[in-house]
Design a protein around this motif. Structure first.
Motif: not given
Ligand code: HEM
Length: 185
Positions: A153-157, A159-160
């Motif tokens: 669930e922290d993959e988007a963080s 990537e950012a």
């Protein structure tokens, strides 16, 4: 008694604790293909004999981090091997001769005062756990082998974070970077 720095080796193999889900060469020559990454800690490294590549680095001491940054990081950063951190990134990086020709104070100014590497990174702690391995002094093809662990669930963080860092002046001094993503087996 002095304690030797920890030697860590990451081998491209057909089995291992981490399965490669993607491998993207951003700049410079690619690495040979592999389906898994096997990690060895300690000397001598224990590596699979059928490896397609091996990246070695040592967990060294901090070079650029000032006292307040060091204390700030220590207060919030997470360690490796959290049960929920089933995703990882292995990103070997080489910096240009122009970077290495700079003086220490000039490199620090680009790293933090201009690029805010620590400032940007801190915003993603403790979700992203990390370990930096120094490789240049070992005569390796990369200067650094960076390793990150996070929950799905922290993959988007993550990537950012990468998008922000890759847009900084520091990244203009990188001439080889390969972004390998992994899932724990
Ligand atoms: C170095 C923090 C994410 C690549 C450093 C240092 C710190 C730091 C404190 C300096 C260590 C020293 O004093 O020598 C963070 C934090 C992050 C983060 C808190 C958040 C998760 C990343 C990411 C990358 C990266 C995503 C991309 C691969 C590097 C590299 C160095 C470094 C290559 C070595 C720079 C040099 O010595 O020239 N990081 N970082 N970091 N970091 Fe990060």
């Amino acid at each position: 008694m002095t304690v030797a720095p920890l030697l860590v080796a990451f081998a491209g193999a057909d089995a291992g604790r981490w399965r490669i889900t993607s491998a993207r060469t951003l700049i410079g020559p690619p690495l040979p293909a592999a389906s898994h990454i096997a990690i060895s800690e300690g000397t001598p490294p224990a590596l699979p004999s059928n490896r397609t590549f091996a990246l070695r680095g040592v967990v060294g001491n901090l070079r650029y981090t000032n006292r307040s940054e060091r204390d700030g990081l220590a207060a919030i950063q997470a360690g490796l091997a959290r049960p929920q951190a089933t995703r990882a990134a292995l990103i070997p990086i080489r910096k240009t001769p122009a970077w290495w020709a700079l003086a220490q104070d000039e490199r620090r100014a680009i790293f933090e005062e201009q690029s805010r590497h620590i400032g940007i990174g801190m915003a993603h702690l403790p979700a992203i756990a990390r370990r930096l391995h120094h490789a240049r002094e070992l005569g390796e093809p990369f200067d650094f082998v960076t390793w990150f662990e996070y929950a799905p669930e922290d993959e988007a963080s993550f990537e950012a974070l990468l998008a922000s860092l890759r847009a900084t002046p520091e990244w203009a001094y990188i001439d080889r970077e390969i972004d390998i993503r992994l899932a724990r087996t």
